[in-house]
Design a protein around this motif. Structure first.
Motif, PDB file in Angstrom:
ATOM      1  N   ALA A  62       0.854  -1.184   0.160  1.00 56.72           N
ATOM      2  CA  ALA A  62      -0.102   0.071   0.103  1.00 56.72           C
ATOM      3  C   ALA A  62       1.057   1.236   0.033  1.00 56.72           C
ATOM      4  O   ALA A  62       0.675   2.231  -0.559  1.00 56.72           O
ATOM      5  N   SER A  63       1.955   1.289   0.623  1.00 61.53           N
ATOM      6  CA  SER A  63       2.850   2.656   0.903  1.00 61.53           C
ATOM      7  C   SER A  63       3.415   2.739  -0.638  1.00 61.53           C
ATOM      8  O   SER A  63       3.576   3.944  -1.094  1.00 61.53           O
ATOM      9  N   PHE A  64       3.839   1.811  -1.051  1.00 61.19           N
ATOM     10  CA  PHE A  64       4.605   1.579  -2.359  1.00 61.19           C
ATOM     11  C   PHE A  64       3.515   2.338  -3.446  1.00 61.19           C
ATOM     12  O   PHE A  64       3.877   3.298  -4.176  1.00 61.19           O
ATOM     13  N   LEU A  65       2.494   1.763  -3.552  1.00 58.50           N
ATOM     14  CA  LEU A  65       1.468   2.005  -4.652  1.00 58.50           C
ATOM     15  C   LEU A  65       1.058   3.653  -4.277  1.00 58.50           C
ATOM     16  O   LEU A  65       1.015   4.254  -5.254  1.00 58.50           O
ATOM     17  N   THR A  66       0.835   3.767  -3.006  1.00 62.85           N
ATOM     18  CA  THR A  66       0.531   5.451  -2.844  1.00 62.85           C
ATOM     19  C   THR A  66       1.633   6.338  -3.249  1.00 62.85           C
ATOM     20  O   THR A  66       1.325   7.391  -3.809  1.00 62.85           O
ATOM     21  N   ILE A  67       2.733   5.835  -2.794  1.00 56.55           N
ATOM     22  CA  ILE A  67       3.967   6.709  -3.249  1.00 56.55           C
ATOM     23  C   ILE A  67       4.041   7.040  -4.702  1.00 56.55           C
ATOM     24  O   ILE A  67       4.189   8.130  -5.146  1.00 56.55           O
ATOM     25  N   LEU A  68       3.883   5.926  -5.507  1.00 55.94           N
ATOM     26  CA  LEU A  68       4.010   6.019  -6.867  1.00 55.94           C
ATOM     27  C   LEU A  68       2.678   6.861  -7.607  1.00 55.94           C
ATOM     28  O   LEU A  68       2.971   7.559  -8.501  1.00 55.94           O
ATOM     29  N   ARG A  69       1.774   6.769  -6.925  1.00 59.31           N
ATOM     30  CA  ARG A  69       0.547   7.378  -7.557  1.00 59.31           C
ATOM     31  C   ARG A  69       0.765   8.996  -7.370  1.00 59.31           C
ATOM     32  O   ARG A  69       0.351   9.841  -8.052  1.00 59.31           O
ATOM     33  N   PHE A  70       1.298   9.342  -5.947  1.00 63.44           N
ATOM     34  CA  PHE A  70       1.426  10.543  -5.483  1.00 63.44           C
ATOM     35  C   PHE A  70       2.426  11.397  -6.364  1.00 63.44           C
ATOM     36  O   PHE A  70       2.249  12.531  -6.851  1.00 63.44           O
ATOM     37  N   ARG A  71       3.659  10.717  -6.703  1.00 66.20           N
ATOM     38  CA  ARG A  71       4.669  11.476  -7.563  1.00 66.20           C
ATOM     39  C   ARG A  71       4.638  11.137  -8.815  1.00 66.20           C
ATOM     40  O   ARG A  71       5.214  11.786  -9.720  1.00 66.20           O
ATOM     41  N   GLY A  72       4.101   9.932  -9.489  1.00 61.59           N
ATOM     42  CA  GLY A  72       4.158   9.655 -10.786  1.00 61.59           C
ATOM     43  C   GLY A  72       5.240   8.596 -10.958  1.00 61.59           C
ATOM     44  O   GLY A  72       6.287   8.844 -10.436  1.00 61.59           O
ATOM     45  N   ASP A  92      -8.507  -2.678  -1.590  1.00 60.63           N
ATOM     46  CA  ASP A  92      -8.748  -1.758  -0.416  1.00 60.63           C
ATOM     47  C   ASP A  92      -8.402  -0.369  -0.688  1.00 60.63           C
ATOM     48  O   ASP A  92      -8.844   0.644   0.034  1.00 60.63           O
ATOM     49  N   LEU A  93      -7.306  -0.075  -1.541  1.00 54.89           N
ATOM     50  CA  LEU A  93      -7.067   1.303  -1.832  1.00 54.89           C
ATOM     51  C   LEU A  93      -8.132   2.028  -2.528  1.00 54.89           C
ATOM     52  O   LEU A  93      -8.240   3.417  -2.318  1.00 54.89           O
ATOM     53  N   ARG A  94      -8.943   1.326  -3.486  1.00 53.31           N
ATOM     54  CA  ARG A  94      -9.695   1.998  -4.041  1.00 53.31           C
ATOM     55  C   ARG A  94      -9.474   3.142  -4.929  1.00 53.31           C
ATOM     56  O   ARG A  94     -10.257   4.150  -4.959  1.00 53.31           O
ATOM     57  N   PHE A  95      -8.196   3.426  -5.498  1.00 52.80           N
ATOM     58  CA  PHE A  95      -7.871   4.315  -6.312  1.00 52.80           C
ATOM     59  C   PHE A  95      -6.854   3.763  -7.268  1.00 52.80           C
ATOM     60  O   PHE A  95      -6.451   2.558  -7.051  1.00 52.80           O
ATOM     61  N   ARG A  96      -7.027   4.352  -8.470  1.00 52.56           N
ATOM     62  CA  ARG A  96      -6.180   3.963  -9.619  1.00 52.56           C
ATOM     63  C   ARG A  96      -4.602   3.865  -9.129  1.00 52.56           C
ATOM     64  O   ARG A  96      -4.358   4.675  -8.655  1.00 52.56           O
ATOM     65  N   THR A  97      -4.015   2.898  -9.253  1.00 54.75           N
ATOM     66  CA  THR A  97      -2.746   2.533  -9.391  1.00 54.75           C
ATOM     67  C   THR A  97      -1.934   2.472 -10.511  1.00 54.75           C
ATOM     68  O   THR A  97      -2.458   2.378 -11.702  1.00 54.75           O
ATOM     69  N   VAL A  98      -0.424   2.037 -10.354  1.00 48.50           N
ATOM     70  CA  VAL A  98       0.433   1.802 -11.505  1.00 48.50           C
ATOM     71  C   VAL A  98      -0.222   0.620 -12.144  1.00 48.50           C
ATOM     72  O   VAL A  98      -0.010   0.479 -13.322  1.00 48.50           O
TER      73      VAL A  98
END
Length: 340
Positions: free
Chosen positions: A38-48, A167-173
């Protein structure tokens, strides 16, 4: 290893291609816990994600997937999804039209995750069989010119990140990576993308992975398709060159329409609208957006010289009921061609 990757990302650093490859390999082997994922996917989504990272991710996912070797040249019409528009499954309709014209289509897809109707759901409501083994998939491609590659069957290692994605319920990489990891590794694709920035990154990624002709489309009214209601930004990778331009409905001989005429509330409604399009009973906007995207797909396949010629050919397939007959054959129905 993965702790070091996370630490580097938290320090606002990007990963090299090899680091991204190793990170994805760890994600795909179940050695990373849900919190770290979750941390990894969230960081990637935040910075691209960078192109180096995407190339590394794709290499790892392709290595872990069940690859499907086919002798024929094929195209795919899979997009990133997640545009939130609520439209019917346009890419599935396009796959059916294009395959009715003799183009081999290996449609990579899943059930609905970030939309109301995933390709698998719509095919089921249309009565079109979904192939459940690699052998069935190859046979369907050979005999019908269309096969559906249900992503979970070919990407079993994705099970380790599936729960976190839900669980994240948002678009990821992984939404971006999906079209880039089709099991047949097609060299020609029409890919709908949710943003122009990602379209450019994906084009650079597939250039480094040696695709031949891929067109990425993202419309200015928010669709990950060629829109019938607004201009569409196009990023085209063709034989090592990347071009960027815009396309409007008028450029391919179509009238502008309304997005409200494309929206559905379920996979069942999506399938019903596709049936109406093929039967010549749908509203103009729904019919034209299928023609628009099918025209671009036929251009990608090398069947026509440009999208406008592709639209004309796709219109012929609908008007003559050739596409309808193809759908009926896929369903196993008896087709009386002389009535068309």
């Amino acid at each position: 290893m993965f702790e070091q990757i996370l630490e580097k990302c938290l320090m606002h650093e990007t990963l090299t291609e090899e680091e991204a490859y190793r990170a994805m390999m760890e994600l795909m082997t179940g050695t990373v816990n849900d919190s770290q994922i979750a941390s990894f996917l969230t960081i990637l989504r935040f910075r691209g994600e960078t192109v180096d990272e995407m190339v590394g991710f794709v290499r790892a996912m392709r290595e872990k997937m069940l690859a499907l070797d086919v002798d024929e040249e094929v195209i795919d019409t899979c997009g990133t999804g997640g545009d939130g528009s609520g439209t019917f499954n346009i890419s599935t309709a396009v796959a059916l039209v294009v395959s009715s014209l003799g183009v081999k289509v290996a449609k990579h897809g899943n059930r609905a995750v970030s939309s109301k109707s995933g390709s698998a759901d719509v095919f089921e409501h249309l009565g079109v069989p979904i192939q459940t083994t690699a052998l069935e998939a190859k046979e369907a491609l050979r005999t019908n010119g269309l096969t559906f590659l249900f992503a979970p069957l070919y990407h079993e290692a994705m099970k380790y990140v599936a729960k976190t994605r839900r669980d994240l319920r948002f678009r990821t990489v992984f939404n971006v990576l999906g079209p880039l990891v089709n099991p047949v590794r097609p060299k020609r694709q029409l890919i709908g993308v949710h943003s122009l920035d990602y379209a450019k990154k994906m084009a650079e990624t597939l250039k480094r992975l040696h695709s031949i002709h891929v067109v990425f489309v993202t419309s200015r009214d928010g669709l990950d398709e060629c829109s019938i209601a607004a201009e569409t930004d196009v990023v085209e990778l063709k034989e090592g060159r990347i071009l960027q331009y815009t396309l409007a409905p008028e450029d391919v001989g179509l009238r502008r329409g309304l997005l409200t005429h494309l929206r559905v509330n379920s996979a069942e409604e999506s399938a019903r609208l596709i049936e109406q399009i093929f039967a010549g009973e749908a509203n103009e906007s729904a019919t034209n957006i299928v023609l628009f995207n099918a025209g671009v797909a036929l251009y990608v396949a090398g069947i026509v010289s440009d999208a406008a010629a592709g639209v004309a050919l796709a219109k012929e397939a609908l008007d003559s009921k050739r596409a309808l007959a193809h759908l009926q054959q896929l369903r196993g129905e008896r087709v009386c061609l002389n009535k068309f």
